[in-house]
Design a protein around this motif. Structure first.
Motif, mmCIF file in Angstrom:
data_model
loop_
_atom_site.group_PDB
_atom_site.id
_atom_site.type_symbol
_atom_site.label_atom_id
_atom_site.label_comp_id
_atom_site.label_asym_id
_atom_site.label_seq_id
_atom_site.Cartn_x
_atom_site.Cartn_y
_atom_site.Cartn_z
ATOM 1 N N LEU A 1 4.524 -15.267 8.037
ATOM 2 C CA LEU A 1 4.008 -16.447 7.351
ATOM 3 C C LEU A 1 4.894 -16.831 6.165
ATOM 4 C CD1 LEU A 1 0.296 -15.296 7.167
ATOM 5 C CD2 LEU A 1 1.266 -16.922 8.777
ATOM 6 N N THR A 2 4.971 -18.123 5.929
ATOM 7 C CA THR A 2 5.636 -18.666 4.754
ATOM 8 C C THR A 2 4.675 -19.633 4.094
ATOM 9 O OG1 THR A 2 7.779 -18.520 5.877
ATOM 10 C CG2 THR A 2 7.656 -19.913 3.918
ATOM 11 N N GLY A 3 4.264 -19.337 2.872
ATOM 12 C CA GLY A 3 3.340 -20.199 2.135
ATOM 13 C C GLY A 3 4.094 -21.301 1.412
ATOM 14 N N PHE B 1 -6.805 -16.328 8.630
ATOM 15 C CA PHE B 1 -5.975 -15.809 7.544
ATOM 16 C C PHE B 1 -5.294 -16.964 6.837
ATOM 17 C CE2 PHE B 1 -3.775 -15.108 11.586
ATOM 18 C CZ PHE B 1 -2.564 -15.742 11.404
ATOM 19 N N SER B 2 -5.026 -16.752 5.552
ATOM 20 C CA SER B 2 -4.411 -17.786 4.730
ATOM 21 C C SER B 2 -3.560 -17.123 3.658
ATOM 22 C CB SER B 2 -5.489 -18.666 4.086
ATOM 23 O OG SER B 2 -6.322 -17.886 3.253
ATOM 24 N N MET B 3 -2.732 -17.929 3.031
ATOM 25 C CA MET B 3 -1.867 -17.447 1.957
ATOM 26 C C MET B 3 -2.542 -17.694 0.614
ATOM 27 S SD MET B 3 0.969 -16.424 3.462
ATOM 28 C CE MET B 3 2.068 -16.398 2.080
ATOM 29 N N ASN B 4 -2.397 -16.751 -0.302
ATOM 30 C CA ASN B 4 -2.959 -16.869 -1.647
ATOM 31 C C ASN B 4 -2.054 -17.658 -2.592
ATOM 32 O OD1 ASN B 4 -4.993 -15.183 -0.750
ATOM 33 N ND2 ASN B 4 -3.964 -13.359 -1.487
ATOM 34 N N ARG B 5 -0.760 -17.676 -2.295
ATOM 35 C CA ARG B 5 0.210 -18.321 -3.186
ATOM 36 C C ARG B 5 1.434 -18.747 -2.376
ATOM 37 N NH1 ARG B 5 0.178 -12.807 -4.204
ATOM 38 N NH2 ARG B 5 2.098 -11.760 -3.616
ATOM 39 N N ALA B 6 2.274 -19.531 -2.991
ATOM 40 C CA ALA B 6 3.503 -19.977 -2.330
ATOM 41 C C ALA B 6 4.460 -18.798 -2.166
ATOM 42 C CB ALA B 6 4.160 -21.079 -3.145
ATOM 43 N N SER B 7 5.210 -18.812 -1.094
ATOM 44 C CA SER B 7 6.173 -17.749 -0.812
ATOM 45 C C SER B 7 7.396 -17.865 -1.708
ATOM 46 C CB SER B 7 6.628 -17.831 0.646
ATOM 47 O OG SER B 7 5.570 -17.540 1.513
ATOM 48 N N THR B 8 8.051 -16.728 -1.927
ATOM 49 C CA THR B 8 9.310 -16.723 -2.672
ATOM 50 C C THR B 8 10.496 -16.851 -1.729
ATOM 51 O OG1 THR B 8 9.329 -14.305 -2.608
ATOM 52 C CG2 THR B 8 8.371 -15.352 -4.560
ATOM 53 N N GLU B 9 10.285 -16.546 -0.438
ATOM 54 C CA GLU B 9 11.316 -16.722 0.578
ATOM 55 C C GLU B 9 10.657 -16.910 1.939
ATOM 56 O OE1 GLU B 9 12.927 -12.452 1.755
ATOM 57 O OE2 GLU B 9 13.005 -12.776 -0.418
#
Length: 129
Positions: free
Chosen positions: A82-84, A49-57
């Motif tokens: 998770l935190t991107g 699994f991975s993040m599509n975009r940076a996190s807002t928090e």
């Protein structure tokens, strides 16, 4: 990390997460968190699994893996928050003295005084033997 007696698993995730399950050398992409698909818990099965975009928090996305016994009885769940983190190399791509994150010239380079693109100076000499 699966509990004893588990033979299959299902995955749910928040919108900012992409996931892929590789079973028997074949990749299957899980696009929606509510798909309800169960995968066999065989040796060699991989969940990516991975993040599509940076996190807002911090911890704004989550992956939950549910484990099932023979017959489909739920056994247990495991979760990961998770935190991107967004990383970008920002440059003065049009050489006007202003560093811009989304300059259209960032992806190309043209030589000369009217050119554009980052100029990178690399030190390739040996500082010590």
């Amino acid at each position: 990390a699966a509990p004893a007696g588990a033979v299959s698993f299902a995955v749910k995730h928040t919108e900012g997460v992409s996931m892929e399950v590789v079973c028997q050398g074949r990749a299957e992409v899980g696009s929606t968190p509510s798909s309800g698909t169960r995968w066999p818990l065989d040796e060699g099965t991989v969940l990516r699994f991975s993040m599509n975009r940076a996190s807002t928090e911090v911890n704004d996305n989550k992956v939950t893996v549910s484990f099932y016994a023979e017959g489909g009885q739920p056994i247990n769940q495991a979760g990961v928050f998770l935190t991107g983190i967004g990383i970008s190399l920002d440059v003065d791509a049009d050489r006007d003295g202003v560093v811009e994150k989304n300059n259209p010239n960032k992806a190309s380079w043209t030589w000369g005084p009217e050119g554009h693109g980052a100029i990178l100076l690399v030190s390739c000499d040996k500082e010590s033997p």
